[in-house]
Design a protein around this motif. Structure first.
Motif, PDB file in Angstrom:
ATOM      1  N   PHE A  64      33.431 -17.630  48.074  1.00  0.00           N
ATOM      2  CA  PHE A  64      34.640 -17.583  48.902  1.00  0.00           C
ATOM      3  C   PHE A  64      35.267 -16.187  48.857  1.00  0.00           C
ATOM      4  N   ILE A  65      35.369 -15.613  47.669  1.00  0.00           N
ATOM      5  CA  ILE A  65      35.932 -14.273  47.533  1.00  0.00           C
ATOM      6  C   ILE A  65      35.055 -13.250  48.234  1.00  0.00           C
ATOM      7  N   ILE A  66      33.742 -13.345  48.043  1.00  0.00           N
ATOM      8  CA  ILE A  66      32.806 -12.390  48.636  1.00  0.00           C
ATOM      9  C   ILE A  66      32.841 -12.444  50.161  1.00  0.00           C
ATOM     10  N   SER A  67      33.190 -13.591  50.713  1.00  0.00           N
ATOM     11  CA  SER A  67      33.209 -13.719  52.173  1.00  0.00           C
ATOM     12  C   SER A  67      34.202 -12.762  52.827  1.00  0.00           C
ATOM     13  N   PHE A  68      35.182 -12.246  52.050  1.00  0.00           N
ATOM     14  CA  PHE A  68      36.168 -11.313  52.597  1.00  0.00           C
ATOM     15  C   PHE A  68      35.753  -9.848  52.415  1.00  0.00           C
ATOM     16  N   LEU A  69      34.664  -9.604  51.696  1.00  0.00           N
ATOM     17  CA  LEU A  69      34.232  -8.243  51.411  1.00  0.00           C
ATOM     18  C   LEU A  69      33.093  -7.847  52.344  1.00  0.00           C
ATOM     19  N   LYS A  70      33.181  -6.648  52.886  1.00  0.00           N
ATOM     20  CA  LYS A  70      32.203  -6.215  53.883  1.00  0.00           C
ATOM     21  C   LYS A  70      31.369  -5.019  53.446  1.00  0.00           C
ATOM     22  N   THR A  71      31.827  -4.257  52.454  1.00  0.00           N
ATOM     23  CA  THR A  71      31.138  -3.032  52.059  1.00  0.00           C
ATOM     24  C   THR A  71      30.835  -3.048  50.566  1.00  0.00           C
ATOM     25  N   ASN A  72      29.884  -2.206  50.164  1.00  0.00           N
ATOM     26  CA  ASN A  72      29.523  -2.107  48.754  1.00  0.00           C
ATOM     27  C   ASN A  72      30.660  -1.533  47.912  1.00  0.00           C
ATOM     28  N   SER A  73      31.480  -0.672  48.504  1.00  0.00           N
ATOM     29  CA  SER A  73      32.595  -0.092  47.749  1.00  0.00           C
ATOM     30  C   SER A  73      33.636  -1.156  47.401  1.00  0.00           C
ATOM     31  N   SER A  74      33.984  -2.015  48.370  1.00  0.00           N
ATOM     32  CA  SER A  74      34.943  -3.080  48.087  1.00  0.00           C
ATOM     33  C   SER A  74      34.354  -4.099  47.117  1.00  0.00           C
ATOM     34  N   TYR A  75      33.062  -4.351  47.242  1.00  0.00           N
ATOM     35  CA  TYR A  75      32.385  -5.273  46.326  1.00  0.00           C
ATOM     36  C   TYR A  75      32.384  -4.716  44.902  1.00  0.00           C
ATOM     37  N   SER A  76      32.108  -3.412  44.765  1.00  0.00           N
ATOM     38  CA  SER A  76      32.107  -2.778  43.447  1.00  0.00           C
ATOM     39  C   SER A  76      33.496  -2.833  42.814  1.00  0.00           C
ATOM     40  N   ALA A  77      34.544  -2.627  43.635  1.00  0.00           N
ATOM     41  CA  ALA A  77      35.912  -2.685  43.112  1.00  0.00           C
ATOM     42  C   ALA A  77      36.239  -4.092  42.612  1.00  0.00           C
ATOM     43  N   ALA A  78      35.854  -5.099  43.404  1.00  0.00           N
ATOM     44  CA  ALA A  78      36.109  -6.487  42.994  1.00  0.00           C
ATOM     45  C   ALA A  78      35.346  -6.824  41.716  1.00  0.00           C
ATOM     46  N   SER A  79      34.107  -6.382  41.614  1.00  0.00           N
ATOM     47  CA  SER A  79      33.306  -6.649  40.423  1.00  0.00           C
ATOM     48  C   SER A  79      33.907  -5.973  39.196  1.00  0.00           C
ATOM     49  N   THR A  80      34.451  -4.774  39.376  1.00  0.00           N
ATOM     50  CA  THR A  80      35.079  -4.062  38.263  1.00  0.00           C
ATOM     51  C   THR A  80      36.305  -4.806  37.764  1.00  0.00           C
ATOM     52  N   ILE A  81      37.118  -5.307  38.696  1.00  0.00           N
ATOM     53  CA  ILE A  81      38.317  -6.064  38.313  1.00  0.00           C
ATOM     54  C   ILE A  81      37.929  -7.323  37.553  1.00  0.00           C
ATOM     55  N   PHE A  91      21.709  -5.422  34.899  1.00  0.00           N
ATOM     56  CA  PHE A  91      22.403  -4.926  33.703  1.00  0.00           C
ATOM     57  C   PHE A  91      23.914  -4.969  33.883  1.00  0.00           C
ATOM     58  N   PHE A  92      24.394  -4.449  35.014  1.00  0.00           N
ATOM     59  CA  PHE A  92      25.844  -4.389  35.209  1.00  0.00           C
ATOM     60  C   PHE A  92      26.454  -5.775  35.422  1.00  0.00           C
ATOM     61  N   SER A  93      25.687  -6.721  35.945  1.00  0.00           N
ATOM     62  CA  SER A  93      26.215  -8.076  36.068  1.00  0.00           C
ATOM     63  C   SER A  93      26.342  -8.742  34.701  1.00  0.00           C
ATOM     64  N   MET A  94      25.603  -8.217  33.702  1.00  0.00           N
ATOM     65  CA  MET A  94      25.690  -8.735  32.335  1.00  0.00           C
ATOM     66  C   MET A  94      26.530  -7.841  31.437  1.00  0.00           C
ATOM     67  N   LEU A  95      27.133  -6.801  31.995  1.00  0.00           N
ATOM     68  CA  LEU A  95      27.848  -5.828  31.178  1.00  0.00           C
ATOM     69  C   LEU A  95      29.021  -6.461  30.434  1.00  0.00           C
ATOM     70  N   SER A  96      29.760  -7.351  31.091  1.00  0.00           N
ATOM     71  CA  SER A  96      30.890  -8.011  30.433  1.00  0.00           C
ATOM     72  C   SER A  96      30.422  -8.826  29.233  1.00  0.00           C
ATOM     73  N   VAL A  97      29.267  -9.463  29.368  1.00  0.00           N
ATOM     74  CA  VAL A  97      28.705 -10.232  28.259  1.00  0.00           C
ATOM     75  C   VAL A  97      28.374  -9.308  27.093  1.00  0.00           C
ATOM     76  N   ILE A  98      27.775  -8.170  27.397  1.00  0.00           N
ATOM     77  CA  ILE A  98      27.419  -7.197  26.362  1.00  0.00           C
ATOM     78  C   ILE A  98      28.676  -6.657  25.677  1.00  0.00           C
ATOM     79  N   ILE A  99      29.718  -6.386  26.464  1.00  0.00           N
ATOM     80  CA  ILE A  99      30.966  -5.863  25.904  1.00  0.00           C
ATOM     81  C   ILE A  99      31.604  -6.890  24.963  1.00  0.00           C
ATOM     82  N   ILE A 100      31.643  -8.148  25.390  1.00  0.00           N
ATOM     83  CA  ILE A 100      32.216  -9.202  24.542  1.00  0.00           C
ATOM     84  C   ILE A 100      31.444  -9.300  23.230  1.00  0.00           C
TER      85      ILE A 100
END
Length: 256
Positions: free
Chosen positions: A162-179, A17-26
């Protein structure tokens, strides 16, 4: 690896759901606000309402498709982040499977999920276009759209990995996904026509993918989508207009 990752992704309904949230918002923003906000300066055309309706419906579908490819592939890489955080990836590295095969499994998973969810978005958008009185797409256009979906999914998954390769934790991943989810609508020209953005922002969208992990592939795939979907409307409106007018409108709406 791919089968395992696909099962984990689709088993987590919240992640899907959250991976499709931007689509739903648009989709929601076009229905509620954007559809009636870009309706001036085209009174000289024979069918201005037709063009604006086409831009509204097509812009919604284009924005949904262009954003789906990157947000869903990012969502797929959440499996890899979780494996890193809970140390499950060390089990894979200690097994008789090379690290290259493990990495390939994650990348192929992101690619497949991006294609699946983009096709789902296209089907949903086409159903809405039909119900809203828009033109139903022919088979040739649908096949071309599928080719663009594959190309966009490949580019989005590659840059996302490539971007994900620099992320190690779920918190940093969640922040990147939010941006990503926050900026994606602007970078693909879903909220505002690209030609209406300041020049420096247009250059950012077109030539500076490092500023945002999805700026380059999504912005250019959105152009390909618009070229396919807006061709009938532009042809009907600009048949008797000077070439310079058509060029300006195509640049304004991000068709080139």
């Amino acid at each position: 690896m791919v089968k395992r990752n696909l099962k984990i992704y689709f088993r987590d309904k919240a992640s899907v759901f959250f991976s499709m949230l931007s689509v739903i918002i648009i989709f929601a923003l076009y229905i509620l606000f954007i559809g009636d906000s870009v309706n001036s300066g085209l009174k000289f055309l024979p069918h201005p309402n037709r063009l604006m309706r086409a831009w509204m419906l097509v812009g919604m579908l284009v924005g949904m498709l262009a954003s789906a490819s990157i947000t869903t592939s990012l969502g797929a890489y959440g499996v890899m982040i979780s494996d890193r955080e809970n140390k499950a990836i060390k089990d894979f590295y200690s097994s008789p499977v090379s690290r290259r095969q493990v990495a390939r499994g994650y990348i192929v998973t992101g690619f497949i999920i991006s294609i699946i969810m983009s096709i789902f978005t296209l089907i949903f958008g086409e159903i809405y276009l039909g119900l809203a009185g828009g033109a139903v797409l022919d088979i040739e256009t649908l096949l071309k759209l599928f080719a663009v979906i594959v190309l966009s999914s490949f580019a989005s998954s590659a840059i996302a990995s490539f971007i994900i390769s620099f992320l190690k934790t779920n918190s940093s991943y969640s922040a990147a996904s939010t941006i990503v989810g926050t900026l994606i609508g602007f970078l693909v020209g879903a909220y505002i026509p690209i030609g209406s953005l300041p020049d420096n922002v247009q250059w950012l969208v077109k030539y500076f993918p490092c500023a945002h992990p999805c700026a380059h592939p999504c912005a250019h795939s959105a152009v390909l989508y618009r070229q396919l979907l807006m061709k009938p409307a532009t042809k009907a409106n600009f048949a008797n207009q000077p070439a310079s007018v058509l060029k300006e409108i195509r640049e304004m709406f991000g068709i080139v």
